[in-house]
Design a protein around this motif. Structure first.
Motif, PDB file in Angstrom:
ATOM      1  N   GLN A 177       0.702  -1.111  -0.028  1.00 43.50           N
ATOM      2  CA  GLN A 177       0.040  -0.018   0.114  1.00 43.50           C
ATOM      3  C   GLN A 177       0.780   1.005   0.018  1.00 43.50           C
ATOM      4  N   ILE A 178       0.461   2.297  -1.008  1.00 46.40           N
ATOM      5  CA  ILE A 178       1.007   3.517  -0.667  1.00 46.40           C
ATOM      6  C   ILE A 178       0.146   4.755  -0.315  1.00 46.40           C
ATOM      7  N   MET A 179       0.273   5.357   0.515  1.00 39.85           N
ATOM      8  CA  MET A 179      -0.686   6.571   0.945  1.00 39.85           C
ATOM      9  C   MET A 179      -0.208   7.701   1.590  1.00 39.85           C
ATOM     10  N   PHE A 180      -0.617   8.791   1.064  1.00 38.64           N
ATOM     11  CA  PHE A 180      -0.287  10.170   1.371  1.00 38.64           C
ATOM     12  C   PHE A 180      -1.585  10.623   2.376  1.00 38.64           C
ATOM     13  N   ASN A 181      -1.218  10.729   3.527  1.00 43.01           N
ATOM     14  CA  ASN A 181      -2.579  10.880   4.426  1.00 43.01           C
ATOM     15  C   ASN A 181      -2.362  12.738   4.292  1.00 43.01           C
ATOM     16  N   ILE A 182      -1.310  13.434   4.224  1.00 43.11           N
ATOM     17  CA  ILE A 182      -1.118  14.769   3.725  1.00 43.11           C
ATOM     18  C   ILE A 182      -0.409  14.992   2.472  1.00 43.11           C
ATOM     19  N   PHE A 208      -0.782  21.654  14.941  1.00 45.93           N
ATOM     20  CA  PHE A 208      -2.264  21.376  15.468  1.00 45.93           C
ATOM     21  C   PHE A 208      -3.064  21.509  13.886  1.00 45.93           C
ATOM     22  N   GLY A 209      -3.841  20.643  13.615  1.00 50.13           N
ATOM     23  CA  GLY A 209      -4.793  20.678  12.198  1.00 50.13           C
ATOM     24  C   GLY A 209      -5.919  20.325  12.276  1.00 50.13           C
ATOM     25  N   LEU A 210      -6.792  20.845  11.441  1.00 50.32           N
ATOM     26  CA  LEU A 210      -8.141  20.417  11.311  1.00 50.32           C
ATOM     27  C   LEU A 210      -8.677  20.281   9.752  1.00 50.32           C
ATOM     28  N   ARG A 211      -8.724  19.085   9.439  1.00 48.73           N
ATOM     29  CA  ARG A 211      -8.988  19.012   7.757  1.00 48.73           C
ATOM     30  C   ARG A 211     -10.496  18.042   7.600  1.00 48.73           C
ATOM     31  N   LEU A 212     -11.109  18.776   6.721  1.00 49.86           N
ATOM     32  CA  LEU A 212     -12.593  18.227   6.095  1.00 49.86           C
ATOM     33  C   LEU A 212     -12.412  17.482   4.814  1.00 49.86           C
ATOM     34  N   ARG A 213     -12.547  16.382   4.646  1.00 52.61           N
ATOM     35  CA  ARG A 213     -12.317  15.786   3.270  1.00 52.61           C
ATOM     36  C   ARG A 213     -13.501  15.212   2.958  1.00 52.61           C
ATOM     37  N   TYR A 214     -13.642  15.083   1.651  1.00 54.85           N
ATOM     38  CA  TYR A 214     -14.773  14.392   0.925  1.00 54.85           C
ATOM     39  C   TYR A 214     -14.321  13.215  -0.006  1.00 54.85           C
ATOM     40  N   GLU A 215     -14.529  11.858   0.366  1.00 54.00           N
ATOM     41  CA  GLU A 215     -14.404  10.874  -0.364  1.00 54.00           C
ATOM     42  C   GLU A 215     -15.057  10.304  -1.387  1.00 54.00           C
ATOM     43  N   ILE A 216     -14.503  11.014  -2.651  1.00 54.62           N
ATOM     44  CA  ILE A 216     -14.976  10.849  -4.135  1.00 54.62           C
ATOM     45  C   ILE A 216     -15.106   9.244  -4.139  1.00 54.62           C
ATOM     46  N   ARG A 217     -13.904   8.771  -3.806  1.00 50.29           N
ATOM     47  CA  ARG A 217     -13.680   7.206  -3.572  1.00 50.29           C
ATOM     48  C   ARG A 217     -12.979   7.118  -2.488  1.00 50.29           C
ATOM     49  N   ARG A 218     -12.823   5.962  -2.075  1.00 44.54           N
ATOM     50  CA  ARG A 218     -12.091   5.861  -0.804  1.00 44.54           C
ATOM     51  C   ARG A 218     -10.653   5.946  -1.089  1.00 44.54           C
ATOM     52  N   PHE A 239      -9.473   8.202  -3.020  1.00 42.09           N
ATOM     53  CA  PHE A 239      -9.040   9.699  -3.333  1.00 42.09           C
ATOM     54  C   PHE A 239     -10.332  10.433  -2.580  1.00 42.09           C
ATOM     55  N   ALA A 240      -9.554  11.431  -1.828  1.00 38.93           N
ATOM     56  CA  ALA A 240     -10.481  12.295  -1.077  1.00 38.93           C
ATOM     57  C   ALA A 240      -9.642  13.813  -0.908  1.00 38.93           C
ATOM     58  N   PRO A 241     -10.296  14.721  -1.736  1.00 41.72           N
ATOM     59  CA  PRO A 241      -9.673  16.044  -1.385  1.00 41.72           C
ATOM     60  C   PRO A 241     -10.388  16.685  -0.301  1.00 41.72           C
ATOM     61  N   VAL A 291      -5.343  25.409   4.316  1.00 38.91           N
ATOM     62  CA  VAL A 291      -4.785  24.230   3.481  1.00 38.91           C
ATOM     63  C   VAL A 291      -5.736  23.621   2.719  1.00 38.91           C
ATOM     64  N   ILE A 292      -5.222  23.298   1.504  1.00 40.97           N
ATOM     65  CA  ILE A 292      -6.051  22.624   0.580  1.00 40.97           C
ATOM     66  C   ILE A 292      -5.318  21.458  -0.235  1.00 40.97           C
ATOM     67  N   GLY A 293      -5.760  20.147  -0.034  1.00 41.29           N
ATOM     68  CA  GLY A 293      -4.955  19.252  -0.551  1.00 41.29           C
ATOM     69  C   GLY A 293      -5.766  17.838  -0.920  1.00 41.29           C
ATOM     70  N   VAL A 294      -5.165  16.895  -0.897  1.00 41.39           N
ATOM     71  CA  VAL A 294      -5.799  15.525  -1.139  1.00 41.39           C
ATOM     72  C   VAL A 294      -5.013  14.179  -0.358  1.00 41.39           C
ATOM     73  N   ARG A 295      -6.142  13.570  -0.020  1.00 42.24           N
ATOM     74  CA  ARG A 295      -5.655  12.155   0.844  1.00 42.24           C
ATOM     75  C   ARG A 295      -5.759  11.229  -0.167  1.00 42.24           C
ATOM     76  N   THR A 296      -4.980  10.375  -0.551  1.00 43.53           N
ATOM     77  CA  THR A 296      -5.061   9.329  -1.401  1.00 43.53           C
ATOM     78  C   THR A 296      -4.187   8.101  -1.082  1.00 43.53           C
TER      79      THR A 296
END
Length: 407
Positions: A199-204, A356-366, A368-370, A400-405
């Protein structure tokens, strides 16, 4: 016409008389009053109900129905009140009462052949029953010695006997070549848990918007292996875009770790870490713990020992709070620590910095989530002093604006 009418009336009268005659002659010759003890009270006069009703008003079949005869049963039961059964031959019954109870002989079951039930605190019972001697103390009776009464399952006492060996006589070997079945079993075990995964994952992976000094940041990992043993690679860092000194990378590191599962939720990790930035670069021996804490907190803690003898530490964690099936809010915290001052890398002892961070993401797919969010970074202690001396900010708040993938 008169003859026909006369015949019909005569037939109806005869039908009405049949039930009465049958009841009177149902038991011919049975004079119950002559039996000893069967003195019955005088019968009441016959009910005149059938005579009161005209014969022509009710059809004959309705008068012959057995429903009309049923009410006579309670009357017959009442007529037998006062019957003395004790005067009948062979029907002598003791009279109830306190006197009779006091003088009644006690029935001795022990006198019956084969009914020896032992002494239970009352009068000893005599006699014996072959094979059924129940006398004596049964407190030490071993029920397990009786056929069919063996103790099994949870009734068995606790023990420490080793588990039985798994059976090795595979039935399929009787029908197919043993070598082919051995290969098939190995393939099955490989498919059911013996495979290697990755598995390869970028949490941030984000762009940070700051006041006049935008930047970027990444934090990810990749692993390869099975359920217990894995090779893990980690990397994280951050940089500046378009600042007064231009674009440059502030920190960057990579770790190569051996990960070993110590229970279903925690992995023990050990390996090396190499820092590309800041200069001068450092190499660290690493040992850490990573896993899922109670209440579903993703947690990571690690210690680093550099080739210069410097000891650093890091603790981080985050929690995925699901608002819907696709919208997830992730609070996150990261603390970096140092056991001593390291002027060369501008790190002070104690807690060097906190994020300290607070991030709200929307999972288009599990996978891929911007996301969008906010991040607050603060340098502390002697590390803040080093930053002031270098003309740098000690704190920064970023949108911040990013993607979790992952894949």
């Amino acid at each position: 016409m008169k003859r026909v009418l006369t015949t019909l009336l005569g037939g109806a009268a005869m039908l009405l008389a049949i039930p009465v005659t049958a009841q009177a002659q149902s038991m011919p010759g049975m004079d119950h009053s002559s039996m000893p003890g069967m003195a019955m009270p005088a019968k009441k006069s016959a009910s005149p109900k059938p005579a009161k009703k005209p014969a022509a008003k009710k059809p004959a079949p309705k008068r012959a129905a057995p429903v009309r005869v049923a009410p006579a049963k309670p009357a017959a039961r009442q007529d037998m009140e006062g019957m003395d059964h004790s005067t009948m031959p062979g029907m002598a019954m003791p009279q109830p009462g306190p006197a009779a109870a006091a003088t009644a002989p006690t029935m001795d079951h022990g006198a019956m052949p084969g009914m020896d039930m032992g002494n239970s605190g009352s009068t000893p019972m005599a006699g014996s029953m072959p094979g059924m001697n129940m006398s004596g103390d049964h407190s030490g009776h071993d029920m397990a010695a009786m056929p069919g009464m063996e103790m099994t399952g949870t009734a068995l006492p606790a023990g420490n006997a080793p588990a039985p060996k798994p059976p090795m006589d595979h039935y399929a070997d009787r029908q197919f070549p043993p070598a082919a079945m051995t290969q098939s079993r190995m393939a099955m075990m490989h498919e059911q848990g013996g495979q290697a995964f990755y598995q390869i994952m970028f949490n941030i992976a984000e762009y940070q918007v700051r006041n006049g000094r935008d930047g970027y940041r990444w934090d990810g990992e990749a692993w390869y292996g099975g359920d217990v043993n894995r090779l893990t690679l980690k990397s994280e860092g951050e940089g500046v875009l378009g600042g007064p000194g231009g674009s440059f990378m502030e920190t960057a590191e990579v770790q190569a770790l051996y990960s070993r599962a110590i229970d279903p939720y925690w992995n023990l990790q050990a390996g090396v870490r190499y820092d590309f930035k800041p200069n001068p670069s450092r190499t660290y021996a690493t040992v850490g713990l990573e896993g899922l804490a109670p209440y579903w907190f993703e947690t990571e803690a690690a210690l680093f020992l550099s080739n210069k003898g410097e000891v650093l530490g890091r603790v981080e964690g985050y929690y995925d709070q699901r608002i819907t099936q696709r919208i997830i809010l992730q609070p996150r915290i990261e603390l970096n620590l140092s056991a001593q001052d390291v002027p060369e890398t501008r790190i002070g002892s104690g807690i060097s910095n906190a994020e300290f961070g607070l991030r709200l993401r929307y999972e288009i797919r599990r996978q891929f989530a911007p996301y969008i969010g906010v991040s607050y970074d603060r340098k502390l202690g002697k590390t803040a002093d080093y930053a002031r001396a270098d003309g740098e900010r000690i704190k920064a708040t970023s949108f911040v604006i990013g993607v979790r993938t992952w894949f």
